[in-house]
Design an enzyme around this catalytic site. Structure first.
Site: not given
Ligand code: UDX
Length: 443
Positions: A203, A70, A256
């Site tokens: 992380a 949830v 997240c």
């Molecule tokens: C994240 C974690 O990567 C994942 O391990 C965890 O389980 C959940 O949170 P997520 O939120 O789905 O995953 O996307 P992620 O690819 O991590 O990107 C998060 C944000 O950071 C996005 O807005 C993305 O555009 C941004 N981002 C990512 C950047 O601005 N620069 C980068 O180099 C990488």
């Protein structure tokens, strides 16, 4: 759960939810979330060993292992408001499990939780259980949206935390043997319960910290004439730093990063560690600054006013290949522009208009009626950009790279500004067409 069902045909997986329309949608080709490759996985297992239902009590009674998945949003009220995770849905789930169960079960925390929540789950299960024995495990999920299926099929690691008692170790092994159907054993990390819970928050805090770090440098690049992509490449070539997650952007979004860091901050404050709390809070504050800076740059460049001007936003999702908009930079940039009386027109390939309006209304900056009046949503990028004074690229959707930029330029007001919040496009070519291009971290 769909991937577990796909990889473990002999295990019956029941997915239950209190929301009947969500459950109904899972049984169709229009899944409630957009995620590349997910439909194929669901179709492979649905009806074989993957089932969707609203009969929560039956599913609890029948299960040997229950995953609590949830949501745990940031609290919007009372103690810990704006920081702590709201655990009411977790607590309700735990109570229901305790009330209904008639046989021993392993309860797995899948939602991201602040450390020591397992303790509360244990307490509830222990108090209310009708003599039934529960083992609580923590099994945080590390998949990223947009690449969820490949991340699940080939994870860097699977993390399982549990009590270091004989019963706890037995429960850890039971869950490990599920993942071992397709994940090599050496990638299945086993820890104590609290280490596992804390690892998820840590992380995400580390990943977000990398983005805020490079974004802070992007501001310095813009005023000094360095190029942030060159800097990222140069530092990322050091194997101790590594090349991933160094892409400067308009700011990170998603469900997240911000939530988990705020949670970490709250935990540190709660346990009397204010220096540690403010260290991590800075990652979120830097991200807010980046979003604000992007919007202010648009206003400043358009001769210090966007009042009555049309600004086209390409992309609303927090990243490409998802329709998730939670904490997307688009929301904050748009809000800023609307406060300066701009007319914002948006195109996103996956996000529906209702979500955009809802996102803005949630901020409560202005009456909902005004959000609806000032925001226009289009079904294609060309319409959104027609007669615009400026374009802002917020999401790095692949299709934006293949647009007919000559045509878009022709139909815009001049000078035609383009603010590339993802450094996605070929800026030299755009400038040849006539665009005045501004991007992140380039002087
Ligand atoms: C994240 C974690 O990567 C994942 O391990 C965890 O389980 C959940 O949170 P997520 O939120 O789905 O995953 O996307 P992620 O690819 O991590 O990107 C998060 C944000 O950071 C996005 O807005 C993305 O555009 C941004 N981002 C990512 C950047 O601005 N620069 C980068 O180099 C990488």
């Amino acid at each position: 759960m769909a991937v577990i069902a796909q990889k473990c045909p002999e295990i019956k997986v029941n997915v239950v939810d209190i929301n009947p329309s969500r459950i109904a949608a899972w049984k169709t080709d229009q899944l409630p979330i957009y995620e590349p490759g997910l439909l194929e996985v669901v179709k492979e297992a649905h009806g074989r060993n993957l089932f969707f239902s609203t009969d929560i009590e039956d599913a609890i009674r029948e299960a040997d292992m229950i995953f609590i998945s949830v949501n745990t949003p940031t609290k919007t009220y009372g103690v810990g408001k704006g920081r702590a995770a709201d655990l009411k849905f977790i607590e309700l789930s735990a109570r229901q499990i305790a009330e209904v169960s008639t046989t021993d079960k392993i309860v797995v925390e899948k939602s991201t939780l602040p450390v020591r929540t397992a303790q509360s789950i244990k307490a509830i299960l222990g108090e209310e259980g009708n003599g039934v024995k529960f083992q609580v495990l923590s099994n945080p999920e590390f998949l990223a949206e947009g690449t969820a299926i490949t991340d699940l099929h080939d994870p860097d690691r699977v993390l399982i935390g549990g009590d270091q008692t004989p019963e706890g170790l037995e429960a850890i092994e039971a869950l490990a043997s599920v993942y071992a159907h397709w994940v090599p054993r050496e990638k299945i990390i086993q820890t104590r319960l609290w280490s596992s819970e804390l690892s998820k928050l840590t992380a995400n805090a580390f990943l977000a910290q990398r983005i805020s770090s490079i974004n802070s440098i992007s501001a310095l690049c813009e005023v000094t004439g360095a190029d942030v992509d060159e800097v990222a490449y140069a530092i990322g070539s050091d194997s101790r730093i590594g090349p991933k997650f160094l892409k400067s952007s308009v700011g990170f979004g998603g469900s997240c990063f911000q939530k988990d860091i705020l949670n970490l901050v709250y935990l540190c404050e709660y346990f009397g560690l204010p220096e540690v709390a403010s260290y991590w809070e800075q990652v979120v504050l830097m991200n807010d600054y980046q979003k604000r800076r992007f919007a202010q740059n648009i206003i400043h460049t358009l001769f210090n006013t966007v009042s009555g001007k049309k600004i086209a936003m390409l992309g609303w999702a927090f990243k490409k290949d998802t329709n998730d908009t939670r904490e997307s930079a688009a929301i904050y940039v748009t809000d800023h522009l609307l406060s300066d009386m701009a007319n914002v027109s948006v195109y996103d390939p996956q996000v529906p208009e209702e979500s955009m309006i809802e996102d803005l209304n949630y901020l409560q900056t202005r009456p909902a009626r005004e959000n609806k009046e000032m925001l226009t949503v289009h079904q294609d990028a060309y319409e959104a950009c027609k007669d615009a004074h400026a374009i802002a690229i917020i999401t790095e959707w692949d299709e934006f790279k293949n647009l007919d930029w000559q045509l878009i330029y022709k139909n815009m007001k001049k000078p035609a500004f383009l603010f590339d919040g993802r450094n996605l496009l070929n800026h030299e070519e755009l400038e040849k067409i006539g665009f005045k291009v501004k991007c992140i971290g380039k002087g």
